[in-house]
Design a protein around this motif. Structure first.
Motif, mmCIF file in Angstrom:
data_model
loop_
_atom_site.group_PDB
_atom_site.id
_atom_site.type_symbol
_atom_site.label_atom_id
_atom_site.label_comp_id
_atom_site.label_asym_id
_atom_site.label_seq_id
_atom_site.Cartn_x
_atom_site.Cartn_y
_atom_site.Cartn_z
ATOM 1 N N GLU A 288 2.591 -0.572 1.726
ATOM 2 C CA GLU A 288 1.132 -0.464 1.286
ATOM 3 C C GLU A 288 0.381 0.337 2.319
ATOM 4 O O GLU A 288 -0.232 1.307 1.821
ATOM 5 C CB GLU A 288 0.710 -1.875 1.293
ATOM 6 N N ASP A 289 0.761 -0.055 3.737
ATOM 7 C CA ASP A 289 0.004 0.758 4.593
ATOM 8 C C ASP A 289 0.287 2.075 4.875
ATOM 9 O O ASP A 289 -0.472 3.015 4.892
ATOM 10 C CB ASP A 289 0.323 0.082 6.143
ATOM 11 N N LEU A 290 1.625 2.471 4.484
ATOM 12 C CA LEU A 290 2.221 3.781 4.427
ATOM 13 C C LEU A 290 1.558 4.569 3.481
ATOM 14 O O LEU A 290 0.863 5.736 3.509
ATOM 15 C CB LEU A 290 3.502 3.974 4.357
ATOM 16 N N ARG A 291 1.455 3.858 2.182
ATOM 17 C CA ARG A 291 0.594 4.556 0.975
ATOM 18 C C ARG A 291 -0.848 4.860 1.275
ATOM 19 O O ARG A 291 -1.276 5.962 1.033
ATOM 20 C CB ARG A 291 0.962 3.551 -0.173
ATOM 21 N N ARG A 292 -1.328 3.952 2.068
ATOM 22 C CA ARG A 292 -2.900 3.968 2.389
ATOM 23 C C ARG A 292 -3.008 5.202 3.262
ATOM 24 O O ARG A 292 -3.966 5.977 2.980
ATOM 25 C CB ARG A 292 -3.578 2.771 2.953
ATOM 26 N N ILE A 293 -2.189 5.328 4.117
ATOM 27 C CA ILE A 293 -2.242 6.377 5.398
ATOM 28 C C ILE A 293 -2.032 7.751 4.442
ATOM 29 O O ILE A 293 -2.846 8.730 4.788
ATOM 30 C CB ILE A 293 -1.157 6.212 6.306
ATOM 31 N N ARG A 294 -1.077 7.812 3.696
ATOM 32 C CA ARG A 294 -0.807 9.018 2.919
ATOM 33 C C ARG A 294 -2.041 9.408 2.219
ATOM 34 O O ARG A 294 -2.460 10.645 1.868
ATOM 35 C CB ARG A 294 0.579 9.081 2.416
ATOM 36 N N ASP A 295 -2.499 8.409 1.170
ATOM 37 C CA ASP A 295 -3.743 8.973 0.450
ATOM 38 C C ASP A 295 -4.832 9.335 1.219
ATOM 39 O O ASP A 295 -5.676 10.312 0.584
ATOM 40 C CB ASP A 295 -3.913 7.626 -0.274
ATOM 41 N N GLU A 296 -5.091 8.961 2.403
ATOM 42 C CA GLU A 296 -6.041 9.388 3.152
ATOM 43 C C GLU A 296 -6.039 10.711 3.677
ATOM 44 O O GLU A 296 -6.793 11.864 3.663
ATOM 45 C CB GLU A 296 -6.471 8.515 4.447
ATOM 46 N N ILE A 297 -4.593 11.074 4.097
ATOM 47 C CA ILE A 297 -4.306 12.237 4.454
ATOM 48 C C ILE A 297 -4.228 13.464 3.079
ATOM 49 O O ILE A 297 -4.824 14.332 3.415
ATOM 50 C CB ILE A 297 -2.736 12.428 5.131
ATOM 51 N N ALA A 298 -3.726 13.143 2.262
ATOM 52 C CA ALA A 298 -4.133 13.780 0.941
ATOM 53 C C ALA A 298 -5.607 14.114 0.474
ATOM 54 O O ALA A 298 -5.885 15.243 0.057
ATOM 55 C CB ALA A 298 -3.274 13.219 -0.155
ATOM 56 N N ALA B 108 8.542 16.325 0.249
ATOM 57 C CA ALA B 108 7.364 15.629 0.125
ATOM 58 C C ALA B 108 7.736 14.265 -0.438
ATOM 59 O O ALA B 108 8.540 14.008 -1.426
ATOM 60 C CB ALA B 108 6.640 16.297 -0.871
ATOM 61 N N PRO B 109 6.826 13.272 0.146
ATOM 62 C CA PRO B 109 7.027 11.956 -0.394
ATOM 63 C C PRO B 109 6.682 11.897 -1.959
ATOM 64 O O PRO B 109 5.791 12.822 -2.606
ATOM 65 C CB PRO B 109 5.856 11.173 0.272
ATOM 66 N N LYS B 110 7.297 10.847 -2.771
ATOM 67 C CA LYS B 110 6.908 10.803 -4.000
ATOM 68 C C LYS B 110 5.556 10.837 -4.662
ATOM 69 O O LYS B 110 5.084 9.997 -4.073
ATOM 70 C CB LYS B 110 7.700 9.586 -4.747
ATOM 71 N N GLY B 111 5.141 11.779 -5.474
ATOM 72 C CA GLY B 111 3.887 11.658 -5.844
ATOM 73 C C GLY B 111 2.795 12.331 -4.978
ATOM 74 O O GLY B 111 1.557 12.750 -5.601
ATOM 75 N N PHE B 112 3.422 13.042 -4.065
ATOM 76 C CA PHE B 112 2.511 13.905 -3.556
ATOM 77 C C PHE B 112 3.044 15.638 -3.721
ATOM 78 O O PHE B 112 4.094 15.779 -3.422
ATOM 79 C CB PHE B 112 2.597 13.871 -2.166
ATOM 80 N N ASP B 113 1.915 16.532 -3.500
ATOM 81 C CA ASP B 113 2.374 17.824 -3.760
ATOM 82 C C ASP B 113 3.079 18.635 -2.697
ATOM 83 O O ASP B 113 2.601 18.263 -1.557
ATOM 84 C CB ASP B 113 1.044 18.456 -4.121
#
Length: 229
Positions: free
Chosen positions: A123-133, A163-168
């Motif tokens: 969950e934290d990793l996804r939140r960090i990646r969403d913010e970076i994206a 790239a992590p799944k779901g990211f360009d």
């Protein structure tokens, strides 16, 4: 502050001898020496805790509480040596709004401090990646600051090859999105460790982590709209 906030040469001498005699018989015969060196490191850790508390809120109650056991867990390891060849500890930042922590590792030829996020939850990793994206610029600004680069060199940690799944894969922040860990690390030569300035140098490195830790704390305790989680 603790009465003795220095790492003495005797600590290194003991760790060097332990490296060459990593067995229970030798350790038990030298247990009193170990306890004496451990006391020195506990006092150093207490001094470090007091320095940290001057510029951050720390949950760890004492220098002694920060230290890890020297005994290795060999149950699932091919290396059956019973003792670690270093002394180390960590300090936890207080409250759910201050994420990340401070780690120190004392070992001849391999002393360092580190901080950040070794194993963020899914969950934290996804939140960090969403913010970076959404916008990689704020994090990139922190990582490119002169004081950050001169202290830590750059961000460390395990990365994905793709790239992590779901990211360009063509995203402008793909280099940051591939991180699975977010670690800051600074090494110290033995002469600095054994100098009277080591506590000051270590505390300074921890201070330099704050912009990064504060950024991550904000990301992990607010939603995409900036509302508290």
């Amino acid at each position: 502050m603790a009465k003795q906030a220095v790492v003495t040469k005797s600590v290194f001498d003991f760790l060097n001898k332990l490296k060459n005699n990593n067995n229970r018989e030798w350790f038990n015969a030298n247990k009193d020496t170990y306890l004496g060196e451990l006391d020195i490191v506990e006092q150093f850790a207490e001094g470090l805790l007091q320095e940290l508390k001057a510029h951050d809120e720390i949950e760890t109650l004492s220098g002694k509480d920060s230290l890890y056991r020297i005994y290795r867990d060999t149950r699932f390891s091919n290396d059956k040596t019973p003792y670690k060849q270093h002394l180390a500890g960590s300090f936890k930042r207080a409250t759910k709004y201050r994420r990340g922590g401070y780690y120190f590792h004392i070992e001849p030829g391999n002393t360092f401090v580190a901080g950040g996020f070794w194993g963020p939850s899914t969950e934290d990793l996804r939140r960090i990646r969403d913010e970076i994206a959404f916008d990689p610029a704020p994090l990139r600004k922190i990582l490119k600051a002169k004081t950050f680069v001169s202290t830590f060199g750059g961000l460390q940690g395990e990365q994905l090859k793709k790239a992590p799944k779901g990211f360009d894969p063509a995203h402008e922040g793909i280099d940051l999105l591939r991180y699975k860990q977010f670690i800051l690390k600074k090494d110290f030569p033995d002469e600095v460790v054994l100098s009277g300035q080591f506590l000051k140098e270590m505390n300074s490195a921890f201070k330099q982590m704050r912009p990064f830790l504060d950024y991550m704390s904000d990301v992990l305790t607010t939603d995409i709209n900036g509302e508290s989680l």
